[in-house]
Design a protein around this motif. Structure first.
Motif, short mmCIF file in Angstrom:
data_model
loop_
_atom_site.label_atom_id
_atom_site.label_comp_id
_atom_site.label_asym_id
_atom_site.label_seq_id
_atom_site.Cartn_x
_atom_site.Cartn_y
_atom_site.Cartn_z
N LEU A 193 9.52 17.52 -1.45
CA LEU A 193 8.37 17.43 -2.36
C LEU A 193 8.59 16.37 -3.43
O LEU A 193 7.66 15.64 -3.80
CB LEU A 193 8.10 18.79 -3.00
N TYR A 194 9.81 16.28 -3.96
CA TYR A 194 10.12 15.20 -4.92
C TYR A 194 9.86 13.84 -4.27
O TYR A 194 9.22 12.96 -4.88
CB TYR A 194 11.58 15.26 -5.36
N ALA A 195 10.35 13.67 -3.05
CA ALA A 195 10.16 12.39 -2.36
C ALA A 195 8.70 12.10 -2.12
O ALA A 195 8.24 10.96 -2.28
CB ALA A 195 10.92 12.41 -1.03
N THR A 196 7.91 13.12 -1.77
CA THR A 196 6.49 12.92 -1.50
C THR A 196 5.76 12.41 -2.74
O THR A 196 4.90 11.51 -2.66
CB THR A 196 5.86 14.22 -1.02
N ILE A 197 6.08 12.95 -3.89
CA ILE A 197 5.43 12.52 -5.14
C ILE A 197 5.72 11.05 -5.41
O ILE A 197 4.80 10.27 -5.72
CB ILE A 197 5.92 13.40 -6.31
N TRP A 198 6.97 10.64 -5.28
CA TRP A 198 7.32 9.26 -5.57
C TRP A 198 6.81 8.31 -4.49
O TRP A 198 6.46 7.15 -4.78
CB TRP A 198 8.82 9.12 -5.75
N ILE A 199 6.73 8.77 -3.25
CA ILE A 199 6.13 7.94 -2.19
C ILE A 199 4.67 7.66 -2.51
O ILE A 199 4.19 6.53 -2.40
CB ILE A 199 6.26 8.64 -0.82
N GLY A 200 3.93 8.70 -2.90
CA GLY A 200 2.53 8.51 -3.25
C GLY A 200 2.35 7.57 -4.42
O GLY A 200 1.42 6.75 -4.44
N THR A 201 3.24 7.64 -5.40
CA THR A 201 3.15 6.74 -6.56
C THR A 201 3.42 5.30 -6.14
O THR A 201 2.74 4.37 -6.60
CB THR A 201 4.17 7.18 -7.62
N ALA A 202 4.40 5.08 -5.28
CA ALA A 202 4.69 3.72 -4.80
C ALA A 202 3.52 3.17 -3.99
O ALA A 202 3.13 2.00 -4.15
CB ALA A 202 5.96 3.73 -3.96
N LEU A 203 2.92 3.99 -3.13
CA LEU A 203 1.79 3.53 -2.34
C LEU A 203 0.59 3.22 -3.22
O LEU A 203 -0.20 2.31 -2.92
CB LEU A 203 1.42 4.60 -1.30
N ALA A 204 0.43 3.96 -4.33
CA ALA A 204 -0.66 3.67 -5.27
C ALA A 204 -0.50 2.28 -5.88
O ALA A 204 -1.48 1.54 -6.05
CB ALA A 204 -0.72 4.73 -6.36
N GLN A 205 0.72 1.91 -6.20
CA GLN A 205 0.95 0.56 -6.74
C GLN A 205 0.65 -0.51 -5.69
O GLN A 205 0.08 -1.56 -6.00
CB GLN A 205 2.40 0.43 -7.22
N LEU A 206 1.01 -0.24 -4.43
CA LEU A 206 0.68 -1.20 -3.37
C LEU A 206 -0.81 -1.28 -3.15
O LEU A 206 -1.34 -2.35 -2.82
CB LEU A 206 1.39 -0.77 -2.08
N GLU A 207 -1.51 -0.18 -3.31
CA GLU A 207 -2.98 -0.20 -3.19
C GLU A 207 -3.59 -1.09 -4.27
O GLU A 207 -4.57 -1.80 -4.03
CB GLU A 207 -3.50 1.22 -3.32
N ARG A 208 -3.02 -1.08 -5.47
CA ARG A 208 -3.58 -1.86 -6.58
C ARG A 208 -3.33 -3.35 -6.44
O ARG A 208 -3.88 -4.14 -7.20
CB ARG A 208 -2.98 -1.36 -7.90
N LEU A 209 -2.52 -3.75 -5.47
CA LEU A 209 -2.33 -5.18 -5.22
C LEU A 209 -3.64 -5.83 -4.79
O LEU A 209 -3.81 -7.04 -4.93
CB LEU A 209 -1.26 -5.40 -4.16
N LYS A 210 -4.57 -5.04 -4.26
CA LYS A 210 -5.87 -5.59 -3.86
C LYS A 210 -6.63 -6.15 -5.05
O LYS A 210 -7.48 -7.02 -4.89
CB LYS A 210 -6.71 -4.52 -3.17
N ALA A 211 -6.35 -5.61 -6.25
CA ALA A 211 -7.06 -6.08 -7.43
C ALA A 211 -6.64 -7.48 -7.86
O ALA A 211 -7.36 -8.16 -8.60
CB ALA A 211 -6.86 -5.10 -8.59
N GLY A 212 -5.46 -7.94 -7.41
CA GLY A 212 -4.98 -9.27 -7.78
C GLY A 212 -4.67 -9.35 -9.26
O GLY A 212 -4.32 -8.37 -9.91
N GLY A 213 -4.80 -10.56 -9.82
CA GLY A 213 -4.59 -10.74 -11.24
C GLY A 213 -3.15 -11.07 -11.59
O GLY A 213 -2.27 -11.18 -10.74
N ALA A 214 -2.92 -11.19 -12.91
CA ALA A 214 -1.61 -11.62 -13.40
C ALA A 214 -0.54 -10.54 -13.24
O ALA A 214 0.65 -10.84 -13.29
CB ALA A 214 -1.72 -12.02 -14.88
N LEU A 215 -0.96 -9.27 -13.08
CA LEU A 215 0.00 -8.17 -12.99
C LEU A 215 0.42 -7.88 -11.55
O LEU A 215 1.02 -6.83 -11.29
CB LEU A 215 -0.60 -6.91 -13.62
N ARG A 216 0.10 -8.77 -10.64
CA ARG A 216 0.40 -8.52 -9.24
C ARG A 216 1.90 -8.30 -9.01
O ARG A 216 2.30 -7.35 -8.33
CB ARG A 216 -0.10 -9.69 -8.39
N TRP A 217 2.71 -9.17 -9.59
CA TRP A 217 4.15 -9.05 -9.37
C TRP A 217 4.72 -7.83 -10.07
O TRP A 217 5.69 -7.22 -9.59
CB TRP A 217 4.86 -10.31 -9.84
#
Length: 410
Positions: A193-217
């Motif tokens: 369950l700990y791993a699942t929470i952090w996996i979901g958080t990492a995938l959320a950051q990858l999802e936000r790469l679609k927004a582009g912008g200066a904060l991409r990196w």
């Protein structure tokens, strides 16, 4: 903010007087927003900036006054308010405020008070904080559909997926803890369950790469950090917390037990992320999906082991019976067949290759382990059936490869 960090007025004059200062400033900003809206009917910049200032002052006052759960809900309500104001008055500058609000909510849910608080808090209080935040994010998503704000939608959608995963994982944690009575050291289900929470958080950051912008990196770096944290928890669950190597009780029925949150749940999240994040490069999606497939196979093997050996001592010295040995082969064949089916349904060459690899593993197991215990005509007929099965597999693989490859137009 300078007074808050440099002087700590709440300790000098009290929390309520200091919060009222912020609320008075918020009232002034609301008055200025109304005045700017009258003075600039065709330009929304000044009204938007004043409105953002008012919301920031309200959020600041809430941080001074409220408890952990109440503050999280209040910040979520501020995000919904910003989306509603944008919908009503067409304020595109609210996108930045919504993004900042989502980041603040993520910080509160993960770091401060974060997961340690959620694991120790009463169940209803935890559900109020995380479930209420999820409801607020979904509400903001619905409100924002009437305005073309792609960046805000990406932030809200990724946050909703992440917070939804946190809510489910934490609810399972409290439910299993209540059923078991305590959380054993290195419990397999807790690590999963700990791993699942952090996996979901990492995938959320990858999802936000679609927004582009200066904060991409920055988002890519956060995804890498969160992914590394989840990898550490997964490694602990596969090694030190694995019931095969550590004496642990598997709670529940065969197939419906604590092995699901330990291995199947993080595997499902990884595979779903690999399928959903179509904007990423193909190799990165493979890197995300491959551990998910391996975890799913591990879960299948442990379920078979649990069915034959029981749930009290997974590393029992009883050895492996013939029935258990053949069950692993059947499980691998079923998993390979499932991947083959998905490859046909999705026209995916990668899934087809994965299916071939799993079935090849099953065949190697038959050759090296299963048949070695047979003798006489039984062994001869087993080799004959295995050869016919391999020939059929080669034909099905060729047929699936032909279907997955588009026919060139004349």
């Amino acid at each position: 903010m300078a007074l808050e960090f440099g002087w700590h007025p709440a300790m000098m004059i009290g929390a309520w007087p200091w919060a009222l200062h912020a609320l008075a400033l918020a009232g002034l900003m609301v008055a200025k927003a109304a005045r700017f809206a009258q003075a600039d009917p065709g330009d929304r910049l000044r009204p938007a900036l004043a409105t953002v200032s008012a919301l920031a002052c309200i959020a600041f006052a809430l941080t001074v006054l409220l408890t952990d759960a109440a503050l999280t809900l209040a910040l979520a309500a501020v995000v919904v308010s910003a989306t509603a104001l944008d919908r009503r008055f067409d304020l595109p500058q609210m996108t930045g405020f919504v993004a900042a609000g989502v980041l603040a909510l993520g910080y509160r849910l993960l770091i401060q008070p974060g997961l340690p608080w959620a694991l120790e808090a009463p169940v209803l209080e935890m559900l109020a904080a995380y479930g209420g935040t999820l409801a607020a994010l979904l509400g903001a998503l619905m409100l924002g559909q009437s305005r073309p704000r792609p960046r805000a939608q990406v932030f809200l959608e990724s946050a909703a997926w992440s917070v939804g995963g946190m809510t489910v994982s934490l609810t399972l944690y409290h439910a299993i803890e209540a059923y078991v009575g305590h959380v054993p050291k290195e419990a397999h289900w807790a690590l999963g369950l700990y791993a699942t929470i952090w996996i979901g958080t990492a995938l959320a950051q990858l999802e936000r790469l679609k927004a582009g912008g200066a904060l991409r990196w920055l988002r890519a770096g956060l995804a890498a950090v969160f992914g590394l944290v989840s990898l550490i928890w997964l490694a602990l669950g596969v090694t030190l917390g694995n019931p095969l190597f550590e004496e642990q009780v598997i709670h529940g029925l065969i197939g419906v037990n604590t092995l699901i949150p330990a291995y199947l749940l993080p595997a499902a999240v990884l595979l779903a992320g690999a399928l959903r994040l179509t904007h990423l490069r193909r190799w990165l999606r493979v890197v995300i999906g491959a551990p998910g497939a391996l975890l799913a196979l591990l879960w299948l093997g442990l379920v078979i082991r649990h069915a034959w050996q029981g749930g009290t001592l997974m590393h029992t010295a009883n050895g492996i019976t013939d029935g258990e040995l053949y069950s692993y082969t059947v499980g691998l064949l079923l998993a390979g067949a499932g991947l083959f089916y998905q490859s046909l349904a999705r026209s995916s060459d990668g899934l087809r290759r994965a299916g071939v690899a799993v079935i090849a593993l099953a065949v190697a197991k038959v050759f090296l382990i299963d048949i070695s215990g047979l003798a006489g005509l039984v062994r001869v007929f087993s080799f004959l059936l295995l050869g016919l099965s391999l020939a059929g597999l080669a034909w099905v693989n060729r047929w699936a490869q032909t279907r997955a490859t588009p026919t060139p137009e004349a």
